[in-house]
Enzyme design. Structure first.
Site, short mmCIF file in Angstrom:
data_model
loop_
_atom_site.label_atom_id
_atom_site.label_comp_id
_atom_site.label_asym_id
_atom_site.label_seq_id
_atom_site.Cartn_x
_atom_site.Cartn_y
_atom_site.Cartn_z
N ARG A 79 6.24 -42.26 7.59
CA ARG A 79 6.83 -43.58 7.86
C ARG A 79 7.29 -43.70 9.30
NH1 ARG A 79 11.49 -46.88 4.73
NH2 ARG A 79 12.09 -48.20 6.46
N ARG A 88 5.73 -50.89 5.79
CA ARG A 88 6.04 -49.46 5.76
C ARG A 88 5.16 -48.73 4.77
NH1 ARG A 88 11.41 -50.80 4.24
NH2 ARG A 88 11.32 -52.13 6.05
N ASP A 91 8.91 -46.73 1.26
CA ASP A 91 10.34 -46.98 1.29
C ASP A 91 10.92 -46.42 -0.01
OD1 ASP A 91 12.35 -49.00 2.84
OD2 ASP A 91 12.86 -48.85 0.72
N ASP A 93 14.61 -46.12 -2.01
CA ASP A 93 16.03 -46.50 -2.04
C ASP A 93 16.67 -46.01 -3.34
OD1 ASP A 93 16.07 -48.01 0.35
OD2 ASP A 93 15.19 -49.73 -0.69
O1 GSY Z 1 13.62 -52.66 0.56
C1 GSY Z 1 12.41 -52.13 0.29
C2 GSY Z 1 11.35 -52.58 1.26
N1 GSY Z 1 11.00 -53.99 1.05
C3 GSY Z 1 10.25 -54.53 0.07
C4 GSY Z 1 9.59 -53.98 -1.05
O2 GSY Z 1 9.61 -52.75 -1.34
N2 GSY Z 1 8.90 -54.88 -1.83
C5 GSY Z 1 8.85 -56.21 -1.57
N3 GSY Z 1 8.15 -56.99 -2.37
N4 GSY Z 1 9.48 -56.76 -0.50
C6 GSY Z 1 10.18 -55.91 0.30
N5 GSY Z 1 10.87 -56.20 1.40
C7 GSY Z 1 11.38 -55.04 1.83
S1 GSY Z 1 12.40 -54.89 3.22
#
Ligand code: GSY
Length: 158
Positions: A79, A88, A91, A93
């Site tokens: 990443r 990315r 990710d 979390d």
């Molecule tokens: O916060 C996680 C990264 N992220 C995402 C994601 O994982 N999925 C979607 N659909 N939208 C996102 N926007 C972010 S920032």
């Protein structure tokens, strides 16, 4: 051992491979893996659709140790932070840890935006419906669509 949920997402490179390798790296702590959802990006610049899922763990790691694991998985997927909220490769979390709240500048548990995001709530509801009230889900943002499962060689699927 404590139940914890991680949200994984990818919208750059080989999305399925990156998700599968991250789950593999979590090893024996994985109790269940949600279905995979293709999801419209929430926030950030114009960018490609994500694949998202949630993993349930049984862990004795502290929240900080678990955060370090999340960062390691992101680094292992190569990443690069091109842009905040931007595309990315991976990710990861921390969404929820049973009985745990953390409110620090770089770590908040439960995840502060989980209730706004269908890309988190849909797969979380598959594994832990008691954490996702219907009215909360209805108010959340973003189109999500369940897609073909990952090939995990029989490990972890819910
Ligand atoms: O916060 C996680 C990264 N992220 C995402 C994601 O994982 N999925 C979607 N659909 N939208 C996102 N926007 C972010 S920032």
């Amino acid at each position: 051992m404590t139940r914890a949920f991680l949200s994984l997402g990818s919208n750059l490179g080989d999305r399925r491979k990156q998700l599968a390798e991250a789950i593999d790296s979590l090893g024996a702590s994985v109790r269940a893996v949600s279905p995979v959802y293709e999801t419209d990006p929430v926030g950030g610049p114009d960018q490609g659709r994500f694949l998202n899922l949630v993993v349930e763990l049984d862990t004795d790691l502290s929240p900080r140790e678990l955060l370090a694991v999340c960062h390691r998985l992101e680094s292992a997927a190569g990443r690069v932070r091109i842009e905040r909220w931007g595309p990315r490769s991976l990710d990861v979390d921390i969404v929820w840890i049973d009985g745990v709240t953390v409110d620090e500048p770089d770590l908040e548990i439960p995840h502060p935006r989980m209730h706004e995001r269908r890309f988190v709530l849909a797969p979380l509801a598959d594994l832990a419906p008691e954490l996702v009230p219907a009215d909360v889900y209805d108010r959340a943002q973003g189109h999500v669509e369940q897609v073909e499962p990952l090939d995990l060689g029989g490990r972890g699927e819910a």
